[in-house]
Design an enzyme around this catalytic site. Structure first.
Site, PDB file in Angstrom:
ATOM      1  N   HIS A 192      14.187 -24.494   4.306  1.00 47.79           N
ATOM      2  CA  HIS A 192      14.527 -23.827   3.042  1.00 47.79           C
ATOM      3  C   HIS A 192      13.302 -23.950   2.125  1.00 47.79           C
ATOM      4  CE1 HIS A 192      16.655 -23.424  -0.845  1.00 47.79           C
ATOM      5  NE2 HIS A 192      17.691 -22.950  -0.190  1.00 47.79           N
ATOM      6  N   CYS A 230      16.290 -17.908   1.155  1.00 46.59           N
ATOM      7  CA  CYS A 230      15.328 -18.937   0.735  1.00 46.59           C
ATOM      8  C   CYS A 230      14.577 -19.515   1.922  1.00 46.59           C
ATOM      9  CB  CYS A 230      15.991 -20.069  -0.047  1.00 46.59           C
ATOM     10  SG  CYS A 230      16.760 -19.522  -1.559  1.00 46.59           S
ATOM     11  N   LYS A 290      27.803 -27.669  -2.303  1.00 47.82           N
ATOM     12  CA  LYS A 290      28.022 -27.120  -0.963  1.00 47.82           C
ATOM     13  C   LYS A 290      29.108 -27.882  -0.220  1.00 47.82           C
ATOM     14  CE  LYS A 290      23.530 -24.981  -0.565  1.00 47.82           C
ATOM     15  NZ  LYS A 290      22.233 -24.886   0.091  1.00 47.82           N
ATOM     16  N   ASP A 342      16.609 -33.164   4.927  1.00 47.68           N
ATOM     17  CA  ASP A 342      17.337 -32.248   4.047  1.00 47.68           C
ATOM     18  C   ASP A 342      18.712 -32.041   4.686  1.00 47.68           C
ATOM     19  OD1 ASP A 342      18.547 -30.027   2.965  1.00 47.68           O
ATOM     20  OD2 ASP A 342      16.755 -28.770   2.996  1.00 47.68           O
ATOM     21  N   GLN A 371      23.004 -28.781   4.507  1.00 46.40           N
ATOM     22  CA  GLN A 371      23.976 -28.081   5.371  1.00 46.40           C
ATOM     23  C   GLN A 371      24.632 -29.034   6.365  1.00 46.40           C
ATOM     24  OE1 GLN A 371      24.933 -25.102   4.772  1.00 46.40           O
ATOM     25  NE2 GLN A 371      23.289 -24.345   3.481  1.00 46.40           N
TER      26      GLN A 371
HETATM   27  C1  LIG Z   1      21.088 -24.904  -0.288  1.00 44.41           C
HETATM   28  C2  LIG Z   1      20.010 -25.615   0.431  1.00 44.41           C
HETATM   29  C3  LIG Z   1      19.004 -26.280  -0.260  1.00 44.41           C
HETATM   30  C4  LIG Z   1      18.910 -26.265  -1.755  1.00 44.41           C
HETATM   31  O1  LIG Z   1      20.027 -26.816  -2.337  1.00 44.41           O
HETATM   32  P1  LIG Z   1      20.232 -26.705  -3.932  1.00 44.41           P
HETATM   33  O2  LIG Z   1      21.636 -27.143  -4.118  1.00 44.41           O
HETATM   34  O3  LIG Z   1      20.009 -25.267  -4.292  1.00 44.41           O
HETATM   35  O4  LIG Z   1      19.244 -27.604  -4.562  1.00 44.41           O
HETATM   36  C5  LIG Z   1      18.061 -26.941   0.477  1.00 44.41           C
HETATM   37  N1  LIG Z   1      18.086 -26.965   1.817  1.00 44.41           N
HETATM   38  C6  LIG Z   1      19.057 -26.340   2.525  1.00 44.41           C
HETATM   39  C7  LIG Z   1      19.055 -26.426   4.008  1.00 44.41           C
HETATM   40  C8  LIG Z   1      20.034 -25.641   1.842  1.00 44.41           C
HETATM   41  O5  LIG Z   1      20.975 -25.006   2.543  1.00 44.41           O
END
Ligand SMILES: *Cc1c(COP(=O)(O)O)cnc(C)c1O
Length: 405
Positions: A123, A364, A226, A200, A203
């Site tokens: 992302h 993104c 999320k 990260d 997800q």
């Molecule tokens: C949504 C997402 C982000 C960013 O998250 P925010 O809540 O917008 O800060 C980063 N990495 C992944 C894999 C995402 O799906």
């Protein structure tokens, strides 16, 4: 098939009963943000009605109640990801800010010419913060490639480490391909080279059981919104020994020990990294989102979402011209696709007219789009409240739109 009572779960999400263009809403944009159950909305309401006060400061009752709610959530987050201590749980505005915190603060240890390894499926929030570091230091991003199924190429990865590699920063689950990367194995490899790892998990946490100590992750970032929580709240987990040596990210109230114009000392963890008044209302409500997830059980959520993914994939594959991006057997509840040469935006707009909310565009992840040779895709993503009837209606809608071209 799981035996969750989805009807009962849906009852907790009044928004799911609304209509779009006279059609029942079918919300399949959960990878962008998931809806919030009534308990989370009620908690926000309650704090504003009953105990809104600034946290960690007042001796008065309201302030203590607000502080307790915030700190209860910190403990819930600790338990959720099995961190050793609440000192290692830093509240941020989201995954993006969590990664920026590490990029800004941990990069103090970087030198000109150092390497950071990322993947082609990151992302933007795990790409751009590292590029900002390049304003001050000439660090070089190395990118782990993927195979045609959308899986990382681990042989290449193994050969990427040099004496200058300072960090591996990778997503656990791709927000576009759904690929679940073998992060535990990759962390082991990075550690064998003495390289710390940031995961990260934006997800991953909403859809699977995460144990940061079992993974041995050094940093782990995710967002509340999320995972059925409010917007504006996220988490950075960091191992204590890293967080202790890192300088503060921002300066202000809450994060100090003692301030004078000559010299300021900083507060202990986790407050050192939480400058200013936090979103204490959102953080309190995030606790209710974690309660919601625990009340269903993350493994039950994962099983139901997997069944939805299989049903949706089977249905979509029958549509002529269907191309699905990301075909790893190890895949989360995300489907990116294109049909023939129908533009992703047209598909998304026409699906919306049929009540189906999906994401379109680059998600993104423009470098990933470039690697796949497309400008964007249509993405459907599932949450625990989605049903097989919705999946069928979604497949029918895609089929109907496809026949219009
Ligand atoms: C949504 C997402 C982000 C960013 O998250 P925010 O809540 O917008 O800060 C980063 N990495 C992944 C894999 C995402 O799906």
């Amino acid at each position: 098939m799981s035996d969750l009572d989805i009807t009962e779960i849906r009852r907790q999400f009044p928004i799911l009963s609304r209509e779009v263009d006279g059609k029942p809403l079918i919300y399949l944009d959960n990878a962008a943000t998931a809806q919030t159950p009534q308990s989370v909305v009620d908690c926000i309401d309650n704090v504003y009605h009953s105990c809104k006060a600034n946290v960690h400061r007042g001796v008065h009752t309201l302030s203590q109640e607000a502080t307790d709610l915030m700190e209860q959530t910190r403990e819930k987050v600790r338990a959720l990801i099995n961190a050793e201590s609440t000192d290692e749980i830093i509240f941020t505005r989201g995954t993006t800010e969590a990664i920026n915190l590490v990029a800004s603060s941990f990069s103090d240890t970087f030198f000109h010419g150092d390497d950071i390894i990322v993947t082609v499926m990151e992302h933007h929030s795990n790409i751009v913060p590292w590029q900002l570091v390049q304003r001050h230091k000439r660090v070089i991003l190395h990118v782990i490639p993927m195979n045609p199924k959308g899986e990382l190429m681990l042989d290449e990865f193994n050969d990427m480490f040099t004496d200058n590699t300072r960090l591996l920063s990778i997503c656990q689950v791709s927000n576009v391909l759904g690929t679940v990367n073998p992060v535990k194995e990759m962390i082991k490899i990075a550690h064998s080279h003495g390289v710390p790892v940031l995961i990260d998990g934006a997800q991953a946490v909403p859809h699977s059981h995460i144990d940061v100590r079992d993974l041995d992750a050094d940093f782990y970032a995710f967002s509340a919104h999320k995972m059925y929580g409010p917007s504006g709240v996220g988490v950075l987990y960091g191992k204590r020994r890293f967080l202790e040596m890192m300088p503060p990210y921002q300066g202000g109230g809450e994060m100090i020990g003692h301030v004078s114009f000559e010299k300021t000392t900083f507060a202990d963890l986790p407050f050192k990294f939480e400058a200013g008044t936090p979103d204490f209302v959102g953080i309190a409500a995030f606790g209710k989102a974690i309660d919601f997830v625990n009340s269903i059980g993350i493994d039950n959520i994962a099983a139901h979402e997997h069944d939805l993914l299989v049903a949706a994939t089977d249905g979509l594959m029958k549509i002529p011209g269907m191309r699905i991006f990301g075909n790893s057997p190890s895949k989360g509840a995300v489907i990116s696709f294109l049909v023939g040469d129908i533009h992703h935006y047209d598909m998304g707009m026409l699906l919306d007219k049929l009540g189906v909310a999906v994401r379109t565009g680059h998600h993104c992840a423009q470098p990933l789009m470039t690697a796949m040779g497309v400008e964007g895709t249509v993405r459907a993503s599932f949450a625990v409240y989605n049903t097989f009837e919705e999946v069928q209606a979604f497949v029918d809608a895609v089929s109907r739109v496809s026949q219009m071209f």
